[in-house]
Design a protein around this motif. Structure first.
Motif, short mmCIF file in Angstrom:
data_model
loop_
_atom_site.label_atom_id
_atom_site.label_comp_id
_atom_site.label_asym_id
_atom_site.label_seq_id
_atom_site.Cartn_x
_atom_site.Cartn_y
_atom_site.Cartn_z
N GLU A 1 0.68 -1.06 -0.03
CA GLU A 1 -0.29 -0.10 0.03
C GLU A 1 0.88 1.26 0.14
O GLU A 1 0.57 2.03 -0.94
CB GLU A 1 -0.84 0.11 0.92
CG GLU A 1 -2.16 -0.82 0.83
CD GLU A 1 -1.32 -2.25 1.98
OE1 GLU A 1 -2.42 -3.03 1.64
OE2 GLU A 1 0.17 -2.46 2.00
N ALA A 2 1.87 1.40 0.73
CA ALA A 2 2.80 2.52 0.56
C ALA A 2 3.57 2.80 -0.25
O ALA A 2 3.77 4.22 -0.79
CB ALA A 2 3.52 2.43 2.01
N ALA A 3 3.86 1.92 -0.85
CA ALA A 3 4.82 1.40 -2.34
C ALA A 3 3.92 2.51 -3.22
O ALA A 3 4.32 3.55 -4.03
CB ALA A 3 4.92 0.03 -2.79
N HIS A 48 13.55 13.40 2.45
CA HIS A 48 13.29 12.30 3.43
C HIS A 48 12.98 11.81 4.24
O HIS A 48 11.82 12.17 4.65
CB HIS A 48 15.20 12.75 3.79
CG HIS A 48 14.18 13.97 4.72
ND1 HIS A 48 13.91 13.83 5.63
CD2 HIS A 48 15.48 14.98 4.59
CE1 HIS A 48 13.68 15.48 6.50
NE2 HIS A 48 14.73 15.87 5.15
N PRO A 49 12.86 10.66 5.89
CA PRO A 49 11.45 10.56 5.96
C PRO A 49 10.43 11.43 6.89
O PRO A 49 9.87 11.19 7.34
CB PRO A 49 12.57 9.31 7.21
CG PRO A 49 13.27 8.68 6.21
CD PRO A 49 13.74 10.55 5.13
N ALA A 50 11.70 12.24 7.71
CA ALA A 50 11.13 13.21 8.50
C ALA A 50 9.85 14.08 7.20
O ALA A 50 9.80 15.24 8.28
CB ALA A 50 12.04 14.14 8.88
N ASN A 51 10.64 14.28 6.16
CA ASN A 51 9.39 15.04 5.49
C ASN A 51 8.04 14.25 5.00
O ASN A 51 7.74 14.77 3.70
CB ASN A 51 9.90 15.59 4.66
CG ASN A 51 10.77 16.69 4.33
OD1 ASN A 51 10.75 17.71 5.66
ND2 ASN A 51 12.35 17.50 3.74
N ILE A 52 7.57 13.36 4.81
CA ILE A 52 6.45 12.43 4.51
C ILE A 52 5.83 12.38 6.12
O ILE A 52 6.77 11.40 7.02
CB ILE A 52 6.72 11.53 3.86
CG1 ILE A 52 5.45 11.12 2.96
CG2 ILE A 52 7.72 10.56 3.89
CD1 ILE A 52 5.97 10.04 1.58
N GLY A 106 0.61 2.92 9.22
CA GLY A 106 1.57 1.97 8.62
C GLY A 106 1.22 2.83 6.73
O GLY A 106 2.23 2.23 6.49
N ASN A 107 0.84 3.62 6.07
CA ASN A 107 0.97 3.89 4.97
C ASN A 107 1.04 4.97 5.09
O ASN A 107 0.81 6.58 5.95
CB ASN A 107 -0.58 3.91 4.60
CG ASN A 107 -0.63 3.73 2.91
OD1 ASN A 107 0.89 4.25 2.09
ND2 ASN A 107 -1.09 3.50 2.20
N PHE A 108 1.18 6.22 4.17
CA PHE A 108 1.61 7.76 3.46
C PHE A 108 0.82 8.11 4.06
O PHE A 108 -0.66 7.69 3.40
CB PHE A 108 2.65 7.92 3.17
CG PHE A 108 4.29 6.89 2.45
CD1 PHE A 108 4.71 7.51 3.86
CD2 PHE A 108 3.73 6.60 1.88
CE1 PHE A 108 6.34 6.44 3.34
CE2 PHE A 108 5.30 5.58 1.26
CZ PHE A 108 6.37 5.91 2.52
#
Length: 304
Positions: free
Chosen positions: A118-120, A199-203, A208-210
């Motif tokens: 799902e995240a992909a 990067h990970p701090a900006n999403i 468990g999903n974006f």
């Protein structure tokens, strides 16, 4: 910058609002986060205030968001902070600042995506929507979105720093990946809109999903490989192929090779920032270390 992190507080922001946007001045203020360039304060339930505080480029990046993001936001499938008001520099605070919509969720450096497929698909859909041809006058990035050769010197510096700190157990493999990315054919398609700093701090994530993307200060036009690097930085193990298949342009091998190079460079930078956080040095964010370690592990595991 004139103001520092400690000099920006709720009282200052309330005064700025009373002076320039008095209809918002009575909304409650709570500290949200401080990024590399800006501080974020939540304003009521639906808004946020972003103020530059850290770097010489902060003012320019904030004004770019205010000018460009409102037109792009309606076409994006994830929530993004849409600028609503512009605060002008004044004697009380000598920099521009903005009021944006609030984006709910947890930063992925603290709450990583766990639902791989799902995240992909979610990340691919967001980048498909964003990566549309940009106009000729679109801004070019700060060493983002151009040929990897332009950042080769930076890569060498970051690899040396991380290796000296003992953060890279296999520098030869890292160099092999980088040289392969450098050798990949350059992007020959149109320059597309890029987030530029995924990067990970900006999403942001939820369940468990974006669910949202923030900090568009590096919004620019260029090679999509710069953003496609996010697949290795943000997705859980085993999801990268699904991400490439879901992305609308059916990523070609050369673009994937360049994206691996961008992912490698971003991982090295995040490793340094994460190590600074562990050892208490300025600018350090310990939560950036684990995603960077995971990114290097994924990249080096597939090195042939």
């Amino acid at each position: 910058m004139t103001n520092t992190q400690n000099e920006i507080n709720a009282d200052l922001i309330a005064e700025l609002l009373r002076e320039q946007h008095p209809d918002l001045a009575d909304l409650p203020l709570t500290f949200g986060a401080h990024g590399w360039d800006n501080q974020l304060w939540r304003l009521g339930d639906e808004l946020a205030v972003r103020l530059p505080w850290a770097t010489e480029d902060s003012d320019e990046l904030l004004l770019k968001e205010h000018a460009l993001l409102p037109a792009l936001a309606p076409h994006l499938p994830l929530q993004v902070p849409v600028p609503q008001r512009l605060g002008q520099p004044s004697g009380r605070f000598p920099h521009p600042w903005i009021v944006t919509t609030w984006v709910a969720g947890e930063p992925a450096d603290r709450a990583p995506a766990t639902r791989g497929a799902e995240a992909a698909d979610t990340l691919a859909a967001f980048l498909t929507a964003l990566h549309q041809p940009a106009p000729d006058d679109a801004p070019r990035g700060r060493n983002r979105g151009g040929p990897l050769a332009d950042v080769d010197e930076g890569f060498a510096h970051f690899l040396k720093e991380t290796t000296n700190l003992g953060l890279i157990p296999n520098p030869d493999t890292v160099r092999e990946i980088w040289h392969d990315a450098l050798a990949a054919p350059d992007w020959t398609g149109p320059s597309v809109w890029l987030h530029g700093d995924l990067h990970p701090a900006n999403i942001l994530t939820k369940d468990g999903n974006f669910c949202g993307v923030v900090d568009f200060g590096d919004l620019c036009a260029g090679d999509p490989a710069c953003d496609l690097a996010a697949g290795w930085l943000l997705l859980p193990d085993g999801a990268i192929d699904r991400f490439h298949q879901s992305y609308s342009s059916a990523t070609d091998p050369a673009t994937i090779r360049r994206a691996r190079g961008w992912a490698l460079l971003k991982a090295l930078v995040c490793l340094l920032i994460g190590d600074n956080g562990v050892h208490g040095r300025p600018g350090g964010k310990a939560t950036w270390g684990p995603p960077a370690d995971a990114t290097l592990r994924r990249l080096t595991a597939t090195c042939t």
